[in-house]
Design a protein around this motif. Structure first.
Motif, PDB file in Angstrom:
ATOM      1  N   ASP A  52     -15.340  12.359  -9.307  1.00 45.34           N
ATOM      2  CA  ASP A  52     -15.727  13.023  -8.062  1.00 45.34           C
ATOM      3  C   ASP A  52     -14.753  12.690  -6.932  1.00 45.34           C
ATOM      4  O   ASP A  52     -14.975  13.046  -5.779  1.00 45.34           O
ATOM      5  CB  ASP A  52     -17.169  12.675  -7.660  1.00 45.34           C
ATOM      6  CG  ASP A  52     -17.398  11.184  -7.496  1.00 45.34           C
ATOM      7  OD1 ASP A  52     -16.415  10.417  -7.520  1.00 45.34           O
ATOM      8  OD2 ASP A  52     -18.561  10.768  -7.367  1.00 45.34           O
ATOM      9  N   ALA A  53     -13.638  12.008  -7.289  1.00 45.57           N
ATOM     10  CA  ALA A  53     -12.619  11.671  -6.290  1.00 45.57           C
ATOM     11  C   ALA A  53     -11.291  11.441  -7.002  1.00 45.57           C
ATOM     12  O   ALA A  53     -11.160  10.513  -7.806  1.00 45.57           O
ATOM     13  CB  ALA A  53     -13.022  10.418  -5.512  1.00 45.57           C
ATOM     14  N   VAL A  54     -10.314  12.280  -6.707  1.00 46.85           N
ATOM     15  CA  VAL A  54      -8.999  12.199  -7.339  1.00 46.85           C
ATOM     16  C   VAL A  54      -8.015  11.544  -6.374  1.00 46.85           C
ATOM     17  O   VAL A  54      -7.926  11.942  -5.209  1.00 46.85           O
ATOM     18  CB  VAL A  54      -8.507  13.610  -7.736  1.00 46.85           C
ATOM     19  CG1 VAL A  54      -7.008  13.613  -7.984  1.00 46.85           C
ATOM     20  CG2 VAL A  54      -9.257  14.109  -8.959  1.00 46.85           C
ATOM     21  N   ILE A  55      -7.279  10.544  -6.879  1.00 46.49           N
ATOM     22  CA  ILE A  55      -6.235   9.881  -6.094  1.00 46.49           C
ATOM     23  C   ILE A  55      -4.903  10.231  -6.742  1.00 46.49           C
ATOM     24  O   ILE A  55      -4.558   9.725  -7.811  1.00 46.49           O
ATOM     25  CB  ILE A  55      -6.444   8.355  -6.062  1.00 46.49           C
ATOM     26  CG1 ILE A  55      -7.812   8.010  -5.477  1.00 46.49           C
ATOM     27  CG2 ILE A  55      -5.324   7.688  -5.255  1.00 46.49           C
ATOM     28  CD1 ILE A  55      -8.176   6.542  -5.591  1.00 46.49           C
ATOM     29  N   ASP A  56      -4.145  11.110  -6.099  1.00 45.95           N
ATOM     30  CA  ASP A  56      -2.883  11.621  -6.636  1.00 45.95           C
ATOM     31  C   ASP A  56      -1.743  10.697  -6.185  1.00 45.95           C
ATOM     32  O   ASP A  56      -1.470  10.571  -4.993  1.00 45.95           O
ATOM     33  CB  ASP A  56      -2.662  13.041  -6.116  1.00 45.95           C
ATOM     34  CG  ASP A  56      -1.519  13.750  -6.808  1.00 45.95           C
ATOM     35  OD1 ASP A  56      -0.661  13.076  -7.388  1.00 45.95           O
ATOM     36  OD2 ASP A  56      -1.488  14.999  -6.758  1.00 45.95           O
ATOM     37  N   ILE A  57      -1.053  10.084  -7.141  1.00 45.03           N
ATOM     38  CA  ILE A  57      -0.030   9.075  -6.816  1.00 45.03           C
ATOM     39  C   ILE A  57       1.380   9.644  -6.791  1.00 45.03           C
ATOM     40  O   ILE A  57       2.352   8.889  -6.643  1.00 45.03           O
ATOM     41  CB  ILE A  57      -0.096   7.885  -7.803  1.00 45.03           C
ATOM     42  CG1 ILE A  57       0.264   8.333  -9.224  1.00 45.03           C
ATOM     43  CG2 ILE A  57      -1.469   7.221  -7.753  1.00 45.03           C
ATOM     44  CD1 ILE A  57       0.438   7.170 -10.208  1.00 45.03           C
ATOM     45  N   LYS A  58       1.527  10.963  -6.908  1.00 44.65           N
ATOM     46  CA  LYS A  58       2.877  11.514  -7.084  1.00 44.65           C
ATOM     47  C   LYS A  58       3.769  11.385  -5.857  1.00 44.65           C
ATOM     48  O   LYS A  58       4.990  11.503  -5.959  1.00 44.65           O
ATOM     49  CB  LYS A  58       2.816  12.971  -7.545  1.00 44.65           C
ATOM     50  CG  LYS A  58       2.336  13.953  -6.512  1.00 44.65           C
ATOM     51  CD  LYS A  58       2.611  15.406  -6.939  1.00 44.65           C
ATOM     52  CE  LYS A  58       1.940  15.795  -8.215  1.00 44.65           C
ATOM     53  NZ  LYS A  58       0.489  16.058  -8.040  1.00 44.65           N
ATOM     54  N   ASP A  59       3.198  11.136  -4.660  1.00 43.38           N
ATOM     55  CA  ASP A  59       4.023  10.985  -3.456  1.00 43.38           C
ATOM     56  C   ASP A  59       4.472   9.545  -3.205  1.00 43.38           C
ATOM     57  O   ASP A  59       5.211   9.283  -2.252  1.00 43.38           O
ATOM     58  CB  ASP A  59       3.254  11.475  -2.228  1.00 43.38           C
ATOM     59  CG  ASP A  59       3.250  12.984  -2.110  1.00 43.38           C
ATOM     60  OD1 ASP A  59       3.998  13.639  -2.866  1.00 43.38           O
ATOM     61  OD2 ASP A  59       2.492  13.510  -1.277  1.00 43.38           O
ATOM     62  N   ILE A  60       4.029   8.621  -4.029  1.00 43.65           N
ATOM     63  CA  ILE A  60       4.379   7.210  -3.830  1.00 43.65           C
ATOM     64  C   ILE A  60       5.808   6.985  -4.334  1.00 43.65           C
ATOM     65  O   ILE A  60       6.109   7.245  -5.511  1.00 43.65           O
ATOM     66  CB  ILE A  60       3.394   6.293  -4.559  1.00 43.65           C
ATOM     67  CG1 ILE A  60       1.981   6.502  -3.988  1.00 43.65           C
ATOM     68  CG2 ILE A  60       3.813   4.840  -4.460  1.00 43.65           C
ATOM     69  CD1 ILE A  60       0.894   5.737  -4.718  1.00 43.65           C
ATOM     70  N   PRO A  61       6.721   6.537  -3.482  1.00 47.96           N
ATOM     71  CA  PRO A  61       8.140   6.449  -3.874  1.00 47.96           C
ATOM     72  C   PRO A  61       8.384   5.635  -5.138  1.00 47.96           C
ATOM     73  O   PRO A  61       9.200   6.023  -5.985  1.00 47.96           O
ATOM     74  CB  PRO A  61       8.796   5.794  -2.649  1.00 47.96           C
ATOM     75  CG  PRO A  61       7.910   6.156  -1.508  1.00 47.96           C
ATOM     76  CD  PRO A  61       6.518   6.181  -2.060  1.00 47.96           C
ATOM     77  N   GLU A  62       7.713   4.503  -5.272  1.00 50.13           N
ATOM     78  CA  GLU A  62       7.935   3.664  -6.453  1.00 50.13           C
ATOM     79  C   GLU A  62       7.567   4.387  -7.749  1.00 50.13           C
ATOM     80  O   GLU A  62       8.128   4.103  -8.812  1.00 50.13           O
ATOM     81  CB  GLU A  62       7.133   2.369  -6.355  1.00 50.13           C
ATOM     82  CG  GLU A  62       7.615   1.414  -5.285  1.00 50.13           C
ATOM     83  CD  GLU A  62       6.956   1.664  -3.931  1.00 50.13           C
ATOM     84  OE1 GLU A  62       7.003   0.759  -3.080  1.00 50.13           O
ATOM     85  OE2 GLU A  62       6.397   2.777  -3.714  1.00 50.13           O
ATOM     86  N   CYS A  63       6.612   5.305  -7.661  1.00 51.46           N
ATOM     87  CA  CYS A  63       6.164   6.033  -8.849  1.00 51.46           C
ATOM     88  C   CYS A  63       7.099   7.179  -9.223  1.00 51.46           C
ATOM     89  O   CYS A  63       6.925   7.793 -10.282  1.00 51.46           O
ATOM     90  CB  CYS A  63       4.750   6.576  -8.633  1.00 51.46           C
ATOM     91  SG  CYS A  63       3.505   5.288  -8.433  1.00 51.46           S
ATOM     92  N   ARG A  64       8.083   7.451  -8.370  1.00 47.36           N
ATOM     93  CA  ARG A  64       9.050   8.518  -8.634  1.00 47.36           C
ATOM     94  C   ARG A  64      10.468   7.983  -8.799  1.00 47.36           C
ATOM     95  O   ARG A  64      11.427   8.756  -8.899  1.00 47.36           O
ATOM     96  CB  ARG A  64       9.020   9.556  -7.516  1.00 47.36           C
ATOM     97  CG  ARG A  64       7.648  10.218  -7.341  1.00 47.36           C
ATOM     98  CD  ARG A  64       7.713  11.383  -6.391  1.00 47.36           C
ATOM     99  NE  ARG A  64       8.567  12.443  -6.909  1.00 47.36           N
ATOM    100  CZ  ARG A  64       8.170  13.372  -7.775  1.00 47.36           C
ATOM    101  NH1 ARG A  64       6.928  13.356  -8.226  1.00 47.36           N
ATOM    102  NH2 ARG A  64       8.988  14.297  -8.180  1.00 47.36           N
TER     103      ARG A  64
END
Length: 279
Positions: A52-64
């Motif tokens: 019921d709550a999505v946390i999208d990590i694609k904008d986190i620099p370390e993850c890219r």
């Protein structure tokens, strides 16, 4: 369309993501980290995943992050398989990832999404298991670094509120001799039957398998048999087949006996390719 509603969050840094997860859990919610969302959409439609709550990590620099940092190749968990293929910094990973799903799907599937997914193939983990890579994770207790063979036991063992940030691979291991072979039962981009990946490091052949069991694996016992001196290829392969983990899958894609037959041929192909190569 998904059969449930959820709130969407897009944090800009690691700490914000972890704090969001903690706050949502304390509020009685069921948060989920995502990066590509392909599995949420696929499995959510058939009631195998709920949030019921999505946390999208694609904008986190370390993850890219993508590139070499000192002695290590660092790859962020939110990189798409297409981005990894185009950069081609780890040839075995490129080859293995380029055969996951189809071209359109690879533009959405992320490295972390494949490795942490519920669909049991998770082929993208195979090169990292072979190269003794390290996994960087973050959660309520901060950043942790583990060798991936310690953390990946059938699935990536993440604690509550933790997520995969990056994978770091010794650059000495990214350009060694390799082979990656995928066998499908049906069509060009259908689900695989078995994927076998292998590296040769320090004169020893390392092998990791997906699709034989309901989890990807690398087996020290299997590698000991394959690298045994003084035996024929046939005997080495036969010995490797006696020390496989269990259970062997027996499903609509292929029977257990057929999977073992395919694996036997794959191991013969791997030895034919790598056995005489110096590394």
């Amino acid at each position: 369309m998904l059969p449930f509603d959820f709130d969407y969050y897009r944090p800009k840094n690691l700490q914000e993501a972890v704090e969001l997860y903690r706050h949502l859990r304390q509020s009685g919610r069921q948060p989920m980290y995502i990066s590509g969302a392909t599995e949420l959409i696929t499995l959510g439609r058939i009631d195998l995943v709920f949030t019921d709550a999505v946390i999208d990590i694609k904008d986190i620099p370390e993850c890219r992050e993508i590139g070499f940092d000192g002695d290590y190749l660092v790859l962020g968990s939110a990189l798409t398989l297409t981005a990894i293929e185009e950069a081609n910094l780890f040839p075995l990973l490129t080859k293995t990832s380029s055969e996951i799903a189809d071209h359109t799907a690879r533009g959405k599937i992320t490295l972390g999404g494949n490795i942490c997914g519920q669909i049991f193939y998770r082929e993208a983990v195979l090169p990292f298991l072979l190269a003794d890579s390290q996994a960087v994770i973050i959660g309520p207790e901060g950043v942790k670094v583990h060798y991936i063979d310690e953390l990946f036991q059938k699935t990536l063992q993440l604690g509550n509120g933790e997520f995969l940030v990056q994978l770091a691979t010794d650059k000495r291991h990214v350009d060694v001799p390799f082979i990656s072979i995928k066998r499908r039962q049906q069509w060009e981009t259908g689900y695989p039957l078995i994927t076998a990946a292998a590296l040769k490091i320090g004169g020893e052949i390392r092998v990791a398998i997906s699709g034989l069991c309901p989890f990807p694996f690398r087996s020290n016992q299997m590698e000991a048999a394959i690298n045994r001196d003084g035996l024929s290829v046939e005997n080495r392969v036969s010995a490797a087949l006696t020390v496989l983990p269990e259970p062997i899958l027996n499903d609509i894609e292929g029977s257990a006996d057929y999977r073992l037959f395919v694996l036997q041929n794959l191991l013969n192909d791997i030895l034919a390719e790598l056995d005489g190569i110096n590394s």
